[in-house]
Design an enzyme around this catalytic site. Structure first.
Site, PDB file in Angstrom:
ATOM      1  N   TYR A   1      66.103  43.472  34.791  1.00 31.40           N
ATOM      2  CA  TYR A   1      65.044  43.457  34.347  1.00 31.40           C
ATOM      3  C   TYR A   1      65.000  43.542  32.685  1.00 31.40           C
ATOM      4  O   TYR A   1      64.202  43.018  32.081  1.00 31.40           O
ATOM      5  CB  TYR A   1      64.054  44.352  35.137  1.00 31.40           C
ATOM      6  CG  TYR A   1      62.690  44.099  34.739  1.00 31.40           C
ATOM      7  CD1 TYR A   1      61.682  43.037  35.082  1.00 31.40           C
ATOM      8  CD2 TYR A   1      61.790  45.117  33.997  1.00 31.40           C
ATOM      9  CE1 TYR A   1      60.431  43.230  35.039  1.00 31.40           C
ATOM     10  CE2 TYR A   1      60.494  45.186  33.715  1.00 31.40           C
ATOM     11  CZ  TYR A   1      59.700  44.347  34.235  1.00 31.40           C
ATOM     12  OH  TYR A   1      58.474  44.138  33.952  1.00 31.40           O
TER      13      TYR A   1
ATOM     14  N   SER B   1      57.574  43.773  28.533  1.00 29.42           N
ATOM     15  CA  SER B   1      57.354  45.209  29.339  1.00 29.42           C
ATOM     16  C   SER B   1      57.747  46.267  28.161  1.00 29.42           C
ATOM     17  O   SER B   1      58.818  46.098  27.383  1.00 29.42           O
ATOM     18  CB  SER B   1      58.085  45.134  30.583  1.00 29.42           C
ATOM     19  OG  SER B   1      58.317  46.598  31.164  1.00 29.42           O
TER      20      SER B   1
END
Ligand SMILES: NC(=O)c1ccc[n+]([C@@H]2O[C@H](COP(=O)([O-])OP(=O)(O)OC[C@H]3O[C@@H](n4cnc5c(N)ncnc54)[C@H](O)[C@@H]3O)[C@@H](O)[C@H]2O)c1
Length: 262
Positions: free
Chosen positions: A167, A154
């Protein structure tokens, strides 16, 4: 400005005779990638903890004339991931491509607000899941003469992202692990790369895109003038899994409409 992403040319057949496992393919980016692999000739294991979602993806693949089998997997569980790889070999006889794409994370949590359970589960699914996929797929790939692993990272691993501590830590680990696997197994015929999506319109980001004001704000920050679609990521994953990227390994490719550089 065109709002839709480019779908891959349907005449291409880069994965004929290949077998691909895609985790988290019961939804969003994983579903689109599974469909794209199947359209280009791969036999696909559609692996997800959500069996209904996986079933729907298989139906879509079959609707396009492709071949796929659903697999219930919890990527945070070693036995479950080992069984997923065994299923691929039992069903299709080999494994050429692994797309480690499943994730779990609590939304909107700073570090002090994140519980131990949330931290542990985020790391288990989003980072350990990638480790386990590599651990069990690599020996099978080597036995078959080599393979390609594509991990979903990401942009949150590459730039600060607000209130998303567990995350971003997990995705940072995915980027580092991608390099490590590429280094250790390159000589055995394994390439390992990652794709780092920016904000993409999937069920996971529904709340952002359902709000017209937030959608307009997000779009205004993108250099390409439209929001990202799962197909944008699938196109990059297929490139990294194909022979076209034979000289590319250990890399994380950002696919974010130019957001990170602006
Ligand atoms: N959508 C975005 O904006 C965006 C941005 C950057 C990175 N990503 C990454 O892209 C990937 C796909 O995200 P998405 O937006 O398609 O999300 P999504 O929620 O649409 O799909 C995620 C899938 O993972 C599955 N899953 C969850 N826990 C699992 C487990 N333990 N084992 C197996 N499967 C499990 C879910 O059931 C779901 O089908 C993720 O790795 C995510 O971090 C997404």
């Amino acid at each position: 400005m065109n709002e839709s992403a480019q779908t891959p040319a349907q005449t291409r057949n880069r994965f004929a005779g290949k077998v691909a496992v895609v985790t988290g393919s019961g939804s969003g980016i994983g579903r689109e990638t599974a469909l794209a692999f199947a359209r280009e000739g791969a036999e696909v294991i559609v692996a997800d903890i959500d069996t209904e979602g996986a079933g729907r993806t298989v139906t879509q693949v079959e609707g396009c004339g492709g071949s796929a089998k659903a697999c219930r997997v919890d990527v945070g569980d070693a036995d479950s991931v080992r069984e997923m790889v065994e299923l691929a070999v039992r069903t299709y006889g080999r494994l050429d491509v692994l797309h480690n794409n499943a994730y779990w994370a609590p939304l909107d949590r700073s570090v002090t607000e994140t519980s131990m359970q949330e931290w542990d589960r985020t790391i288990a699914v989003t980072l350990t899941g990638v480790f386990l996929g590599c651990k069990y797929a690599i020996p099978v790939m080597i036995e078959g003469g080599g393979g390609a692993i594509v991990n979903t990272a990401s942009v949150a691993a590459l730039a600060a992202s607000p209130r998303f501590g567990a995350y971003v830590a997990a995705k940072g680990g995915v980027v580092a692990l991608t390099r490590s696997v590429a280094f250790d197994y390159g000589s055995a015929g394994i390439r390992c790369n990652a794709v780092a999506p920016g904000l993409i319109e999937t069920p996971a980001t529904e709340a952002v895109f359902a709000d017209p004001e937030r959608r307009a704000w997000v779009t205004s920050k993108l250099l390409v003038g439209r929001v990202g679609q799962p197909t944008d990521i699938a196109n990059a994953v297929l490139y990294l899994a194909s022979e076209e990227s034979a000289f590319v390994t250990g890399q994380t490719i950002v696919v974010d409409g130019g957001r990170l550089i602006s």
